[in-house]
Design an enzyme around this catalytic site. Structure first.
Site, PDB file in Angstrom:
ATOM      1  N   SER A   8       7.245   1.290   2.880  1.00  0.00           N
ATOM      2  CA  SER A   8       5.879   1.390   2.381  1.00  0.00           C
ATOM      3  C   SER A   8       5.073   0.259   2.997  1.00  0.00           C
ATOM      4  O   SER A   8       5.230  -0.908   2.627  1.00  0.00           O
ATOM      5  CB  SER A   8       5.877   1.273   0.852  1.00  0.00           C
ATOM      6  OG  SER A   8       4.547   1.252   0.385  1.00  0.00           O
ATOM      7  N   HIS A  33       5.458   4.858   5.955  1.00  0.00           N
ATOM      8  CA  HIS A  33       4.723   5.437   4.821  1.00  0.00           C
ATOM      9  C   HIS A  33       3.451   4.625   4.569  1.00  0.00           C
ATOM     10  O   HIS A  33       3.515   3.408   4.357  1.00  0.00           O
ATOM     11  CB  HIS A  33       5.625   5.395   3.584  1.00  0.00           C
ATOM     12  CG  HIS A  33       4.986   5.915   2.337  1.00  0.00           C
ATOM     13  ND1 HIS A  33       4.894   7.261   2.061  1.00  0.00           N
ATOM     14  CD2 HIS A  33       4.410   5.276   1.283  1.00  0.00           C
ATOM     15  CE1 HIS A  33       4.285   7.428   0.897  1.00  0.00           C
ATOM     16  NE2 HIS A  33       3.978   6.238   0.406  1.00  0.00           N
ATOM     17  N   ASP A  35      -0.110   4.309   2.374  1.00  0.00           N
ATOM     18  CA  ASP A  35      -0.849   4.706   1.165  1.00  0.00           C
ATOM     19  C   ASP A  35      -2.344   4.542   1.353  1.00  0.00           C
ATOM     20  O   ASP A  35      -2.806   3.475   1.775  1.00  0.00           O
ATOM     21  CB  ASP A  35      -0.418   3.826  -0.026  1.00  0.00           C
ATOM     22  CG  ASP A  35       0.985   4.146  -0.501  1.00  0.00           C
ATOM     23  OD1 ASP A  35       1.260   5.325  -0.778  1.00  0.00           O
ATOM     24  OD2 ASP A  35       1.813   3.218  -0.603  1.00  0.00           O
ATOM     25  N   MET A  37      -5.775   4.847  -1.053  1.00  0.00           N
ATOM     26  CA  MET A  37      -6.248   4.973  -2.440  1.00  0.00           C
ATOM     27  C   MET A  37      -7.758   4.812  -2.454  1.00  0.00           C
ATOM     28  O   MET A  37      -8.324   4.124  -1.600  1.00  0.00           O
ATOM     29  CB  MET A  37      -5.619   3.888  -3.320  1.00  0.00           C
ATOM     30  CG  MET A  37      -4.122   3.775  -3.204  1.00  0.00           C
ATOM     31  SD  MET A  37      -3.499   2.448  -4.253  1.00  0.00           S
ATOM     32  CE  MET A  37      -1.980   2.060  -3.414  1.00  0.00           C
ATOM     33  N   HIS A  66      -0.029   9.078   2.452  1.00  0.00           N
ATOM     34  CA  HIS A  66       0.008   9.483   1.048  1.00  0.00           C
ATOM     35  C   HIS A  66      -1.410   9.309   0.506  1.00  0.00           C
ATOM     36  O   HIS A  66      -1.864   8.186   0.298  1.00  0.00           O
ATOM     37  CB  HIS A  66       1.021   8.597   0.307  1.00  0.00           C
ATOM     38  CG  HIS A  66       1.088   8.848  -1.163  1.00  0.00           C
ATOM     39  ND1 HIS A  66       1.702   7.969  -2.036  1.00  0.00           N
ATOM     40  CD2 HIS A  66       0.625   9.876  -1.922  1.00  0.00           C
ATOM     41  CE1 HIS A  66       1.603   8.450  -3.269  1.00  0.00           C
ATOM     42  NE2 HIS A  66       0.945   9.594  -3.222  1.00  0.00           N
ATOM     43  N   MET A  68      -3.752   9.205  -2.137  1.00  0.00           N
ATOM     44  CA  MET A  68      -3.987   9.060  -3.584  1.00  0.00           C
ATOM     45  C   MET A  68      -5.494   8.998  -3.791  1.00  0.00           C
ATOM     46  O   MET A  68      -6.047   7.975  -4.195  1.00  0.00           O
ATOM     47  CB  MET A  68      -3.296   7.798  -4.105  1.00  0.00           C
ATOM     48  CG  MET A  68      -1.799   7.912  -4.130  1.00  0.00           C
ATOM     49  SD  MET A  68      -1.030   6.398  -4.764  1.00  0.00           S
ATOM     50  CE  MET A  68      -0.538   5.636  -3.243  1.00  0.00           C
ATOM     51  N   MET A 137       6.734  10.811  -7.602  1.00  0.00           N
ATOM     52  CA  MET A 137       6.370   9.439  -7.963  1.00  0.00           C
ATOM     53  C   MET A 137       7.234   9.021  -9.154  1.00  0.00           C
ATOM     54  O   MET A 137       7.240   9.690 -10.186  1.00  0.00           O
ATOM     55  CB  MET A 137       4.892   9.352  -8.341  1.00  0.00           C
ATOM     56  CG  MET A 137       3.930   9.730  -7.210  1.00  0.00           C
ATOM     57  SD  MET A 137       4.169   8.749  -5.711  1.00  0.00           S
ATOM     58  CE  MET A 137       3.788   7.102  -6.306  1.00  0.00           C
ATOM     59  N   GLY A 145       5.331  -2.938  -7.501  1.00  0.00           N
ATOM     60  CA  GLY A 145       6.023  -3.817  -8.446  1.00  0.00           C
ATOM     61  C   GLY A 145       6.136  -3.306  -9.867  1.00  0.00           C
ATOM     62  O   GLY A 145       6.313  -4.093 -10.800  1.00  0.00           O
ATOM     63  N   ASP A 173       9.269   7.854  -4.546  1.00  0.00           N
ATOM     64  CA  ASP A 173       8.409   6.705  -4.266  1.00  0.00           C
ATOM     65  C   ASP A 173       8.116   5.967  -5.568  1.00  0.00           C
ATOM     66  O   ASP A 173       7.564   6.537  -6.492  1.00  0.00           O
ATOM     67  CB  ASP A 173       7.103   7.203  -3.628  1.00  0.00           C
ATOM     68  CG  ASP A 173       6.128   6.074  -3.293  1.00  0.00           C
ATOM     69  OD1 ASP A 173       6.505   4.892  -3.434  1.00  0.00           O
ATOM     70  OD2 ASP A 173       4.990   6.384  -2.902  1.00  0.00           O
ATOM     71  N   SER A 197      11.184  -3.575  -4.026  1.00  0.00           N
ATOM     72  CA  SER A 197      12.449  -3.479  -4.780  1.00  0.00           C
ATOM     73  C   SER A 197      13.667  -3.466  -3.866  1.00  0.00           C
ATOM     74  O   SER A 197      14.756  -3.841  -4.281  1.00  0.00           O
ATOM     75  CB  SER A 197      12.484  -2.207  -5.640  1.00  0.00           C
ATOM     76  OG  SER A 197      11.436  -2.208  -6.565  1.00  0.00           O
TER      77      SER A 197
END
Length: 215
Positions: A8, A33, A35, A37, A66, A68, A137, A145, A173, A197
């Site tokens: 990510s 990947h 993102d 938003m 992705h 969003m 998701m 986090g 994800d 993570s």
């Protein structure tokens, strides 16, 4: 087929995004990947178009976006033209989901549906013949986090079974730790979006991390 490991890039080193992209590429990334938003569909802002273009120009590997964002149908052609290989939209954010998925495929790209933790399989079942990937998701989208939501596991199992019928891959994800990679790959999940993570901000190299996750 082996696991698809998908860093990510929202968690990458923005002070040197190109260097990070190249290191991840050499370490064995399968899909980058990215993102996007809009501060409306999710309460945050992700990466910018310039970030996407930098990653895209720094690797020959697959790059996904992705979205969003509200009304993703307005933007999928633009992302296809910029070089995205896989485009994920949210059914919760699009009035004409089937048409948008068709548009992605008509541009010669792979179509993905990303579904929020609270979205049921039943509400998207009619769209499954139109997709190449379903990304579940495992946190509420918008922030890095967060804690993994275990109640999505039965949904993942159901989608893995449906993937065998409709020929799509199941991705996950959100808070994907090495333990979750292990658990979910045993359930039949193909792809893992990796953030803090499992991958970024660790003591060991990307290469060693990927090696451990694949084993």
């Amino acid at each position: 087929m082996g696991k698809l490991l998908c860093p990510s890039m929202m968690c990458a080193d923005f002070s040197n995004l190109q260097k990070d992209t190249k290191e991840l590429d050499q370490a064995g990334t399968d899909i980058f990947h990215i993102d996007f938003m809009d501060g409306s569909f999710v309460p945050n802002f992700g990466m910018g178009l310039q970030d996407f273009e930098l990653v895209r120009s720094s690797t020959k590997k697959l790059v996904d976006v992705h979205l969003m964002i509200q009304n993703p149908g307005k933007y999928v052609e633009m992302f296809a033209d910029l070089g995205a290989d896989i485009i994920y939209i949210h059914p919760e954010a699009d009035q004409q989901v089937a048409r948008t998925l068709d548009t992605i495929r008509n541009k010669g790209k792979q179509a993905g549906l990303a579904i929020n933790p609270g979205t049921s399989v039943e509400t998207i079942q009619g769209l499954l013949p139109l997709v190449d990937y379903i990304m579940v998701m495992t946190v509420n989208p918008g922030f890095a986090g967060q804690k993994y939501l275990d109640y999505v596991n039965p949904k993942i199992e159901k989608l893995v079974e449906l993937g065998k019928i409709f020929d799509f891959k199941v991705m996950v994800d959100g808070a994907i730790s090495p333990e979750k990679v292990d658990l979910l790959s045993n359930m039949g999940v193909t792809g893992f979006v990796l953030g803090t993570s499992a991958l970024f901000g660790k003591e060991i190299s990307y290469e060693k991390t990927f090696e451990k996750l694949r084993n």
